[in-house]
Design a protein around this motif. Structure first.
Motif, PDB file in Angstrom:
ATOM      1  N   THR B  80       0.864  -1.169   0.000  1.00 22.16           N
ATOM      2  CA  THR B  80       0.000   0.000   0.000  1.00 22.16           C
ATOM      3  C   THR B  80       0.909   1.230   0.000  1.00 22.16           C
ATOM      4  N   ASP B  82       2.188   3.802   1.603  1.00 21.77           N
ATOM      5  CA  ASP B  82       2.433   4.506   2.857  1.00 21.77           C
ATOM      6  C   ASP B  82       3.787   4.079   3.402  1.00 21.77           C
ATOM      7  N   PRO B  84       4.768   3.081   6.529  1.00 18.30           N
ATOM      8  CA  PRO B  84       4.857   1.829   7.293  1.00 18.30           C
ATOM      9  C   PRO B  84       4.913   0.584   6.391  1.00 18.30           C
ATOM     10  N   ALA B  85       4.104   0.541   5.345  1.00 15.78           N
ATOM     11  CA  ALA B  85       4.150  -0.609   4.429  1.00 15.78           C
ATOM     12  C   ALA B  85       5.510  -0.675   3.740  1.00 15.78           C
ATOM     13  N   LEU B  87       8.467   0.575   4.846  1.00 14.00           N
ATOM     14  CA  LEU B  87       9.522   0.176   5.783  1.00 14.00           C
ATOM     15  C   LEU B  87       9.391  -1.295   6.168  1.00 14.00           C
ATOM     16  N   THR B  88       8.170  -1.759   6.374  1.00 11.96           N
ATOM     17  CA  THR B  88       7.971  -3.159   6.753  1.00 11.96           C
ATOM     18  C   THR B  88       8.414  -4.076   5.629  1.00 11.96           C
ATOM     19  N   PHE B  91      12.494  -3.133   4.931  1.00 15.03           N
ATOM     20  CA  PHE B  91      13.432  -3.188   6.055  1.00 15.03           C
ATOM     21  C   PHE B  91      12.731  -3.574   7.358  1.00 15.03           C
ATOM     22  N   GLY B  92      11.776  -4.467   7.222  1.00 10.39           N
ATOM     23  CA  GLY B  92      11.063  -4.950   8.401  1.00 10.39           C
ATOM     24  C   GLY B  92      11.836  -6.094   9.023  1.00 10.39           C
ATOM     25  N   TYR B 238       6.525   9.617  16.825  1.00 11.62           N
ATOM     26  CA  TYR B 238       5.103   9.400  16.546  1.00 11.62           C
ATOM     27  C   TYR B 238       4.873   8.464  15.356  1.00 11.62           C
ATOM     28  N   GLY B 239       5.841   8.353  14.477  1.00 11.42           N
ATOM     29  CA  GLY B 239       5.689   7.504  13.293  1.00 11.42           C
ATOM     30  C   GLY B 239       5.465   8.346  12.042  1.00 11.42           C
ATOM     31  N   ASP B 241       3.628   7.806   9.570  1.00 12.88           N
ATOM     32  CA  ASP B 241       2.293   7.820   8.972  1.00 12.88           C
ATOM     33  C   ASP B 241       1.441   8.996   9.437  1.00 12.88           C
ATOM     34  N   ILE B 242       1.646   9.459  10.667  1.00 11.20           N
ATOM     35  CA  ILE B 242       0.825  10.593  11.102  1.00 11.20           C
ATOM     36  C   ILE B 242       1.254  11.864  10.345  1.00 11.20           C
ATOM     37  N   ARG B 245      -0.564  11.579   7.066  1.00  8.51           N
ATOM     38  CA  ARG B 245      -2.011  11.867   7.126  1.00  8.51           C
ATOM     39  C   ARG B 245      -2.283  13.344   7.344  1.00  8.51           C
TER      40      ARG B 245
END
Lengths: 406, 406
Positions: B80, B82, B84-85, B87-88, B91-92, B238-239, B241-242, B245
């Protein structure tokens, strides 16, 4: 609480006056400036001032560089009770301030009690699964991306046929067009129910929670409505705070399983980052992980045994404020290792196997059965080799991967 | 787009068969298993299969360990759009797979165009501030925690009096009981307006955006309603993704300034983590940072010059899909360094000063003025020493910190 301190321990490497360096952090990351303040203001700001608690010089590192462990206290009153505020305060700017690794954080109960901790924890998960004292057994899908719902259903069915307690999604399963997540949850739930009706055994599907972080709590609720029993979360890529908010949300009454994805970007260096026991042990538990996956000390690329044990220690130590979490040291796990797992980690454990189940010569169901029999034997204090005489599946697994017994 | 690849470059250190290692990652982090698949299934799964794109062996590291840069492609269709997807996937799990550092990620436009990028970027920020081509100048509060609204108002007033364009909160400002954030925004906005009416100069207050990640977008909107011109965000705690958004939210029409807090836990190691140019350059820009703070190459504990320049390069390179972001290399900046900053970073830059403004012998207003005069001189190609003859504030700064000119 307001007069208490959060205490962070750092390993600092380099030619520093460690007292001065620590003092600089203690002041810089709290009130910003101290010596030049007028006396009247000092009086008021003192309650916000960080303090150096201890400096212990170590022997130099392999390159001959001086090292010290510095403990610095940050007034609890400076922070809001959440992991982003904690990380920003104790290892925000300071993380960039030379060769400095954050080894540990100790926080007073009054602070910790404002963090959610695991929603269920070990005891309530055992209760829900109806497993009194043996380790839980989890299987991982061999493939997720690109699979159809039908294929995944078959794979799910095969895995639960062997008697595993949980089956988890791949953490990289984001695009699931051929097997949309809500359908997976409904279908796997139905397969689990059929199995429960037949055998009495409860089986959970740990579904990958994905999507915009702003919509994740709602997504978690929708998954629960469809029957999700357990949520898998890539905590570091999404951020600790979304774990916190989901763990604290009464409308998400299921446990969260934390995946350690991206953690290897943070814990392994000797000079930088955050120690594995803090990152994957304490912080995960404080933020609300019920189960934490992390590298076992047994795989081809393993976590040092000491760290793997310390993570389990931090997840399970009795606490007045938080439930205990299940450690799930993963990678390189096969049935012949179960006695070693017991010896190292005890039985409050989630045994997580991918290749050790799917790679079984008779397939995934036999792979699960081999683990179940190995766990039963280990619980009874019986030798696996003896137990294998009654279990052709276990025997085949021992033939395949060997057996390590004390 | 669906047949395109996201390409990640890794520095891998250790006694590996690098081809085998890379192949293992390419398969393991996409379809999970390949050689054992039946032919019919291979056909369908091929579109999801990762591929090794290049292996370049390097000379061994200082300890004699073999090294290689491995480039691996991941089908865009697996993810997807974003962070997080991303990085996972790239490099997850792989971050825990030995001494492996993620150096770079290249992504096709069709993927990047689904990430927001900066809401305003350099050009629109210049437009709003009315600054044609000189660098922006930002001042940092010397203290935030524990200060009353009245004290912070005075400090704000002093800082803007010197002519800075922005003033930012401390990133550790979470508990603000004595100066609640909504009141700060309203009061500072009013002071900025008064200054604008008097002088025509627009000044922004970059307010620290905090709170539960699930409520942060709403908090951002409330801050904007109260008059916030710019939001400061601790992106890594905070990450990403925020940030994404908020940057994508049309109801938050102000730029986001990314603080690099916690990034030092991730970029500095030579063997682990994510390179600074990727972490603080590309990923910050893709996720939506308009301005990115990071360690300058000049401070006592500095980022290597090469990395600091590469971050700026990634933030500002022309792109068909994203606005350009302002680099803000911070720490150790004083007026005498301005020509060096220009030489190294050009003028699409945010000059960020804390001690270099507050430490001015005549106070913060004079400190700001000294910077304004230094920037004006540098823009005109004039020597600071000559300019200082007309500016006692600049002269005092040069006396205090020295002057580095080519």
């Amino acid at each position: 609480m307001e007069n208490e301190f959060i205490v962070a321990s750092y390993l600092i490497t380099g030619k520093y006056d460690f007292n001065k360096k620590a003092k600089g952090i203690a002041v810089g990351l709290t009130v910003g400036t101290w010596t030049e303040l007028p006396e009247a203001k000092k009086e008021r700001m003192a309650q916000h001032l960080g303090k150096v608690i201890d400096i212990t010089e170590l022997s130099p590192d392999l390159d001959g560089r001086p090292r010290a462990i510095c403990k610095i206290g940050y007034p609890v009153r400076n922070l809001t009770p959440d992991i982003p505020a904690l990380l920003t305060t104790v290892f925000g700017k300071c993380s960039m301030d030379g060769a400095i690794k954050c080894l540990d954080i100790e926080a007073p109960e009054a602070f910790l009690s404002q963090l959610p901790g695991p929603k269920l924890g070990i005891d309530k998960i055992r209760e829900r699964l109806g497993i009194k004292d043996r380790p839980l057994l989890m299987s991982i899908f061999k493939q997720c991306i690109g699979m159809t719902l039908k294929e995944l259903e078959e794979a799910y069915q095969n895995q639960i046929a062997g008697g595993v307690d949980l089956v988890k999604d791949d953490e990289i399963f984001f695009r699931d067009d051929a097997a949309p997540v809500m359908q997976r949850v409904r279908r796997f739930k139905s397969l689990s129910r059929q199995k429960e009706e037949r055998t009495g055994q409860v089986t959970w599907y740990a579904v990958n929670l994905t999507g915009p972080v702003t919509e994740m709590a709602d997504q978690a609720k929708r998954l629960v409505e469809q029957g999700a029993d357990c949520l898998l979360l890539n905590v570091l890529p999404y951020g600790f705070d979304i774990l916190h908010r989901i763990a604290a949300d009464p409308d998400v009454p299921v446990p969260v399983m934390a995946h350690p994805s991206f953690s290897g970007a943070i814990y392994p260096s000797g000079h930088y980052g955050v120690s594995a026991p803090l990152l994957l042990g304490k912080l995960m538990r404080w933020a609300g992980a019920d189960i934490v996956l992390y590298p076992s000390p047994y795989g081809s690329v393993a976590m040092p045994r000491e760290d793997a044990l310390a993570i389990a220690g931090n997840l399970r130590i009795e606490s007045a404020v938080h439930q205990r979490s299940f450690p799930a040291p993963a990678a390189g796990i096969h049935p012949g290792l179960v006695p070693v797992l017991f010896r190292d980690f005890g039985n409050d454990l989630l045994v997580n196997a991918g290749g050790g189940i799917h790679g079984h010569p008779q397939g995934a169901a036999a792979g699960g059965k081999a683990f179940v029999d190995a766990i039963r034997a280990a619980m009874a204090g019986e030798s696996l080799k003896v137990a294998a005489q009654r279990s052709p599946e276990l025997q085949a697994a021992l033939d395949q991967w060997g057996c390590i017994e004390e």
